[in-house]
Design a protein around this motif. Structure first.
Motif, PDB file in Angstrom:
ATOM      1  N   TRP A   1       0.786  -1.165   0.114  1.00  0.00           N
ATOM      2  CA  TRP A   1      -0.108  -0.036  -0.047  1.00  0.00           C
ATOM      3  C   TRP A   1       0.917   1.276   0.024  1.00  0.00           C
ATOM      4  O   TRP A   1       1.958   1.211   0.615  1.00  0.00           O
ATOM      5  N   LEU A   2       0.540   2.310  -0.818  1.00  0.00           N
ATOM      6  CA  LEU A   2       1.428   3.296  -0.737  1.00  0.00           C
ATOM      7  C   LEU A   2       0.654   4.572  -0.275  1.00  0.00           C
ATOM      8  O   LEU A   2      -0.632   4.683  -0.773  1.00  0.00           O
ATOM      9  N   GLN A   3       1.618   5.453   0.385  1.00  0.00           N
ATOM     10  CA  GLN A   3       0.951   6.714   0.728  1.00  0.00           C
ATOM     11  C   GLN A   3       2.036   7.969   0.307  1.00  0.00           C
ATOM     12  O   GLN A   3       3.136   7.638   0.605  1.00  0.00           O
ATOM     13  N   PRO A   4       1.432   8.834  -0.125  1.00  0.00           N
ATOM     14  CA  PRO A   4       2.176   9.848  -0.736  1.00  0.00           C
ATOM     15  C   PRO A   4       3.041  10.766   0.199  1.00  0.00           C
ATOM     16  O   PRO A   4       2.307  11.159   1.128  1.00  0.00           O
ATOM     17  N   MET A   5       4.274  11.022   0.228  1.00  0.00           N
ATOM     18  CA  MET A   5       4.946  12.060   0.751  1.00  0.00           C
ATOM     19  C   MET A   5       4.996  13.374   0.036  1.00  0.00           C
ATOM     20  O   MET A   5       5.648  13.316  -1.191  1.00  0.00           O
ATOM     21  N   VAL A   6       4.428  14.365   0.338  1.00  0.00           N
ATOM     22  CA  VAL A   6       4.363  15.628  -0.506  1.00  0.00           C
ATOM     23  C   VAL A   6       4.979  16.901   0.075  1.00  0.00           C
ATOM     24  O   VAL A   6       5.221  16.825   1.549  1.00  0.00           O
ATOM     25  N   GLN A   7       5.391  17.734  -0.572  1.00  0.00           N
ATOM     26  CA  GLN A   7       5.796  19.072  -0.148  1.00  0.00           C
ATOM     27  C   GLN A   7       5.365  20.407  -0.699  1.00  0.00           C
ATOM     28  O   GLN A   7       4.787  20.520  -1.818  1.00  0.00           O
TER      29      GLN A   7
ATOM     30  N   GLY B   1       9.089  25.279   7.047  1.00  0.00           N
ATOM     31  CA  GLY B   1       9.884  24.624   6.044  1.00  0.00           C
ATOM     32  C   GLY B   1      10.132  23.328   5.982  1.00  0.00           C
ATOM     33  O   GLY B   1      11.263  22.926   5.168  1.00  0.00           O
ATOM     34  N   ILE B   2       9.145  22.492   6.105  1.00  0.00           N
ATOM     35  CA  ILE B   2       9.482  21.070   6.203  1.00  0.00           C
ATOM     36  C   ILE B   2       9.632  20.648   4.509  1.00  0.00           C
ATOM     37  O   ILE B   2       9.290  21.104   3.747  1.00  0.00           O
ATOM     38  N   ASP B   3      10.450  19.859   4.387  1.00  0.00           N
ATOM     39  CA  ASP B   3      11.034  19.177   3.175  1.00  0.00           C
ATOM     40  C   ASP B   3      10.048  18.136   2.717  1.00  0.00           C
ATOM     41  O   ASP B   3       9.752  17.768   1.382  1.00  0.00           O
ATOM     42  N   GLY B   4       8.912  17.738   3.331  1.00  0.00           N
ATOM     43  CA  GLY B   4       8.198  16.805   3.084  1.00  0.00           C
ATOM     44  C   GLY B   4       6.899  16.419   3.986  1.00  0.00           C
ATOM     45  O   GLY B   4       7.700  16.307   5.208  1.00  0.00           O
ATOM     46  N   ALA B   5       5.715  16.155   3.782  1.00  0.00           N
ATOM     47  CA  ALA B   5       4.701  15.587   4.866  1.00  0.00           C
ATOM     48  C   ALA B   5       3.763  14.463   4.320  1.00  0.00           C
ATOM     49  O   ALA B   5       3.725  14.574   3.028  1.00  0.00           O
ATOM     50  N   MET B   6       3.390  13.611   5.145  1.00  0.00           N
ATOM     51  CA  MET B   6       2.379  12.871   4.771  1.00  0.00           C
ATOM     52  C   MET B   6       1.549  12.631   5.905  1.00  0.00           C
ATOM     53  O   MET B   6       1.606  12.982   7.076  1.00  0.00           O
TER      54      MET B   6
ATOM     55  N   THR C   1       5.506  12.868   9.406  1.00  0.00           N
ATOM     56  CA  THR C   1       4.001  12.060   9.331  1.00  0.00           C
ATOM     57  C   THR C   1       2.903  12.259  10.313  1.00  0.00           C
ATOM     58  O   THR C   1       3.263  13.151  11.079  1.00  0.00           O
ATOM     59  N   GLY C   2       1.788  11.718   9.963  1.00  0.00           N
ATOM     60  CA  GLY C   2       0.823  11.826  10.846  1.00  0.00           C
ATOM     61  C   GLY C   2       0.027  13.140  10.608  1.00  0.00           C
ATOM     62  O   GLY C   2      -0.617  13.665  11.584  1.00  0.00           O
ATOM     63  N   VAL C   3       0.182  13.905   9.445  1.00  0.00           N
ATOM     64  CA  VAL C   3      -0.743  15.256   9.101  1.00  0.00           C
ATOM     65  C   VAL C   3      -2.050  14.756   8.853  1.00  0.00           C
ATOM     66  O   VAL C   3      -2.312  14.313   7.708  1.00  0.00           O
ATOM     67  N   GLU C   4      -2.962  14.986   9.758  1.00  0.00           N
ATOM     68  CA  GLU C   4      -4.314  14.822   9.647  1.00  0.00           C
ATOM     69  C   GLU C   4      -5.440  15.941   9.772  1.00  0.00           C
ATOM     70  O   GLU C   4      -6.337  15.788   9.348  1.00  0.00           O
ATOM     71  N   ARG C   5      -4.926  17.278   9.739  1.00  0.00           N
ATOM     72  CA  ARG C   5      -5.543  18.377   9.621  1.00  0.00           C
ATOM     73  C   ARG C   5      -4.743  19.333   8.865  1.00  0.00           C
ATOM     74  O   ARG C   5      -3.449  19.360   8.949  1.00  0.00           O
ATOM     75  N   SER C   6      -5.513  20.466   8.257  1.00  0.00           N
ATOM     76  CA  SER C   6      -4.928  21.358   7.472  1.00  0.00           C
ATOM     77  C   SER C   6      -4.333  22.268   8.235  1.00  0.00           C
ATOM     78  O   SER C   6      -3.143  22.870   7.826  1.00  0.00           O
TER      79      SER C   6
ATOM     80  N   ASP D   1       8.552  11.730  14.172  1.00  0.00           N
ATOM     81  CA  ASP D   1       7.405  11.015  14.658  1.00  0.00           C
ATOM     82  C   ASP D   1       5.985  11.745  14.607  1.00  0.00           C
ATOM     83  O   ASP D   1       6.120  12.971  15.066  1.00  0.00           O
ATOM     84  N   ASN D   2       5.088  10.974  14.271  1.00  0.00           N
ATOM     85  CA  ASN D   2       3.572  11.812  14.529  1.00  0.00           C
ATOM     86  C   ASN D   2       3.195  12.204  15.463  1.00  0.00           C
ATOM     87  O   ASN D   2       2.253  13.115  15.602  1.00  0.00           O
ATOM     88  N   SER D   3       3.764  11.765  16.623  1.00  0.00           N
ATOM     89  CA  SER D   3       3.261  12.368  18.149  1.00  0.00           C
ATOM     90  C   SER D   3       3.812  13.936  18.178  1.00  0.00           C
ATOM     91  O   SER D   3       3.159  14.543  18.890  1.00  0.00           O
ATOM     92  N   PHE D   4       4.616  14.357  17.583  1.00  0.00           N
ATOM     93  CA  PHE D   4       5.327  15.631  17.603  1.00  0.00           C
ATOM     94  C   PHE D   4       4.384  16.376  16.625  1.00  0.00           C
ATOM     95  O   PHE D   4       4.357  17.792  16.599  1.00  0.00           O
TER      96      PHE D   4
END
Length: 664
Positions: free
Chosen positions: A439-445, A642-647, A627-632, A593-596
């Motif tokens: 299963w694939l999940q995109p890492m975007v920037q 200035g994050i290099d990527g998030a998912m 990781t763990g971005v669930e809200r705008s 880590d998504n907890s942060f």
């Protein structure tokens, strides 16, 4: 690409040593050629004047002889005299010419040389050395004697001196150029070391020093560079310590070293409420009874010593269960969460842990009567983290009503999840039959959400349905089967990369896989044969794995980098590895880590910590992903930092790899 092109253009320019060698060498050659030219012309003029004098002396002597010793009107006698002069071989021609220009007597021969080649004769072209003298008898003029000196020997001598001069020029020039090359090599040697040091600094490696000594000016430059490297090393070391300190202050309990209450609750919320990670799992709350009495009678320092020992035991327990984490909530109350575990198994583990803690606590606190109680609660998809904590607390209160050390589980009958043996059968079947789907999940920037790569998750297909990695990976770690799972995963990912040349994929390796020498050898063998595919595969190693298996993880990271595989530290922030240790590894990225990230828009401490990590990592050429971005709102803060990527589910939900293949 632009940097590579610029570097290639720079490499195309002459080096300083080559430029100095060319300039100084050309100057040396010009000087030697000038000396040769002056010497050659001087000798040439000298030879010409000598032969001219020689010809004139011979003409004068012959004229005098014809005038006085020989009757010049007697042609036979005159010829005999001229023959005698000519036979000496020093002249090309000796002639006695009358008034009418008619030669009365004479001899001549062509120019011949013994060693000088013809082209040299044409090039040197000495002036004709001709001498003349009048032949008289009394007051009567009988004619003129014309003598041309033989230049054959002159050309031979000139050739010999020319060859000698050229040999001297070549030898002196060659020795001079060689000496100049060695001198420049020695003098400019610090520049090579300075270049190496500068490249090390660009990689944020501040250990490189220039030890080579040269001229005073270059020595001053090298000393300044070494001092700058020391200063930068101290600066970045201080920043690394600052990050570590911030992480400890915000996330660690100062006494036990376990997670603080807020950090544990944050991570528990992510584990329980995140769609990808939610359920199954069991929360365990432990409490030492009568700890207040012990603390009051023995003092706070002794109380802290007990808590430290308890923390070590709990930390050791967590280390034996993949994915588990623990924290100190308050006083002598501790919490442990075990993802992917069944209540039946956790109850057995909990009883063993309570027995160990009870033995330690009762021996230290004697004669105070002490107990260790534990409450267990089962995570469910319907309950959030707050409900789970409330259920575990209720189970703990029930256990505390019994006058003995024990553990109590809340609603044990409601947990029909798999036992350890059932899990073993499920995972073994998946490995044997390769029922592992990707299963694939995109890492975007950025605001445009430009795709960086796809994070690969594995799922097991069973008759009961599809099992997520969050459920079976912790169990595979506990059962020692994660290495086999990762072998199947790597093979599947490499096969997909070969079929999809425009994709970049990322995988995460299990802790036991990294520690397994045979797995590491198999992985490197697979990647060695993959060739160019390696550049499109990110390999993630969790910070916890780096903490517990530093030597094996470091060895694997360096081997992967040699194969051009980019390596990232997964779940950064919860493993407790010092940032200064990570800077010595050739890492390409950190994945927070998504907890942060959870509720980052309202969590000032995590935002400040993350901003510091991004700043230091970027200064060292290391990318930072989240990781763990669930809200705008969370993603908006990350973009500002200035994050290099998030998912995360807000940016793109995981989907079966086959779906993308079909869509293409």
């Amino acid at each position: 690409m632009v940097q590579i092109a610029n570097r290639q253009r720079q490499y195309g320019v002459l080096s300083l040593r080559a430029l100095l060698l060319l300039f100084t060498g050309s100057l040396l050659v010009l000087i030697l050629l000038a000396i040769f030219s002056v010497t050659f012309n001087t000798f040439r003029d000298y030879v010409s004047s000598q032969h001219l004098e020689h010809a004139q002396d011979a003409a004068t002597a012959t004229g005098v002889a014809l005038s006085k010793a020989v009757d010049a009107s007697d042609i036979v006698a005159a010829s005999s005299l001229i023959d005698a002069v000519f036979d000496s071989g020093s002249y090309l021609s000796v002639k006695f010419v009358g008034h009418e220009g008619i030669m009365l007597a004479g001899r001549s021969m062509p120019l011949r040389t013994q060693v000088a080649p013809g082209w040299f004769v044409q090039a040197a072209k000495l002036p004709k050395p001709e001498g003349t003298a009048q032949v008289v008898r009394g007051w009567a003029q009988l004619g003129t004697v014309q003598v041309v000196s033989n230049l054959g020997r002159a050309y031979d001598d000139l050739w010999r001196i020319t060859v000698g001069l050229l040999a001297a020029v070549v030898v002196i020039g060659g020795v001079g150029m060689l000496a100049l090359w060695f001198l420049l090599r020695r003098l400019l040697q610090p520049l090579k070391a300075l270049e190496k040091q500068a490249r090390a600094l660009s990689r944020r490696d501040f250990r490189e020093r220039v030890q080579v000594r040269s001229t005073r000016e270059l020595n001053q430059v090298t000393e300044a560079m070494n001092q700058m490297a020391d200063d930068l090393g101290q600066l970045f070391a201080g920043q690394g310590k600052l990050i570590q300190h911030l992480r400890k202050v915000n996330n660690e309990d100062a006494v036990t070293g376990l997670a603080s209450r807020s950090a544990f609750d944050q991570r528990l919320k992510v584990e329980v409420e995140s769609e990808e990670k939610s359920a199954p799992g069991v929360l365990m709350l432990l409490q030492l009874s009568s700890f207040g009495d012990y603390n009051q009678s023995h003092g706070r320092e002794e109380g802290d010593r007990v808590l430290k020992q308890v923390g070590k035991i709990i930390n050791s327990f967590v280390g034996k269960h993949g994915g588990a984490f623990a924290g100190r909530r308050t006083g002598a109350e501790f919490a442990v969460y075990l993802p992917g575990a069944s209540a039946v198994d956790v109850k057995v583990w909990c009883e063993a842990l309570v027995e160990t803690l009870d033995g330690l606590y009762s021996d230290i606190a004697a004669p105070i009567e002490t107990f260790v109680h534990a409450g267990l609660a089962i995570a469910s998809k319907e309950a959030d983290a707050r409900d789970l904590l409330a259920a575990a607390d209720s189970a703990l209160r029930t256990a505390q009503q019994r006058e003995e050390s024990c553990c109590w589980i809340k609603d044990a009958g409601g947990n029909g999840y798999h036992t350890m043996e059932t899990w073993r059968d499920i995972i073994n079947d998946a490995i044997r039959d390769k029922h592992l789907s990707l299963w694939l999940q995109p890492m975007v920037q950025g605001p445009e959400q430009e795709l960086r790569y796809y994070q690969v998750f594995s799922r097991i297909c069973t008759p009961e349905g599809v099992l997520k990695a969050g459920a079976f990976v912790p169990m595979a770690e506990r059962l020692g089967l994660i290495a086999d799972i990762d072998r199947v995963l790597v093979a599947s990912v490499l096969e997909r990369l070969e079929c999809h040349p425009n994709e970049n994929l990322a995988i995460s390796l299990g802790s036991a896989s990294v520690a397994d020498e045979m797995f590491r050898e198999d992985l490197l063998a697979q990647l060695s044969s993959a060739g160019a595919l390696n550049r499109r595969l990110w390999v993630g190693i969790s910070e916890t794995t780096l903490h517990h298996h530093r030597a094996q993880a470091s060895q694997l990271i360096r081997a992967l980098v040699k194969l051009n595989v980019p390596v990232l530290v997964d779940r950064f922030g919860v493993g407790g590895v010092p940032f200064n240790y990570l800077r010595n590894l050739p890492l390409s990225a950190l994945r927070i880590d998504n907890s942060f990230v959870h509720d980052l828009d309202s969590h000032e401490d995590n935002r400040f910590w993350l901003e510091s990590v991004i700043g230091i990592a970027r200064s060292r050429g290391v990318k930072v992903f989240a990781t763990g971005v669930e809200r705008s709102e969370e993603y908006s803060v990350l973009c500002k930092l200035g994050i290099d990527g998030a998912m995360g589910y807000h940016l793109g939900r995981p989907f079966a790899a086959e779906e993308k293949s079909t869509g293409e």
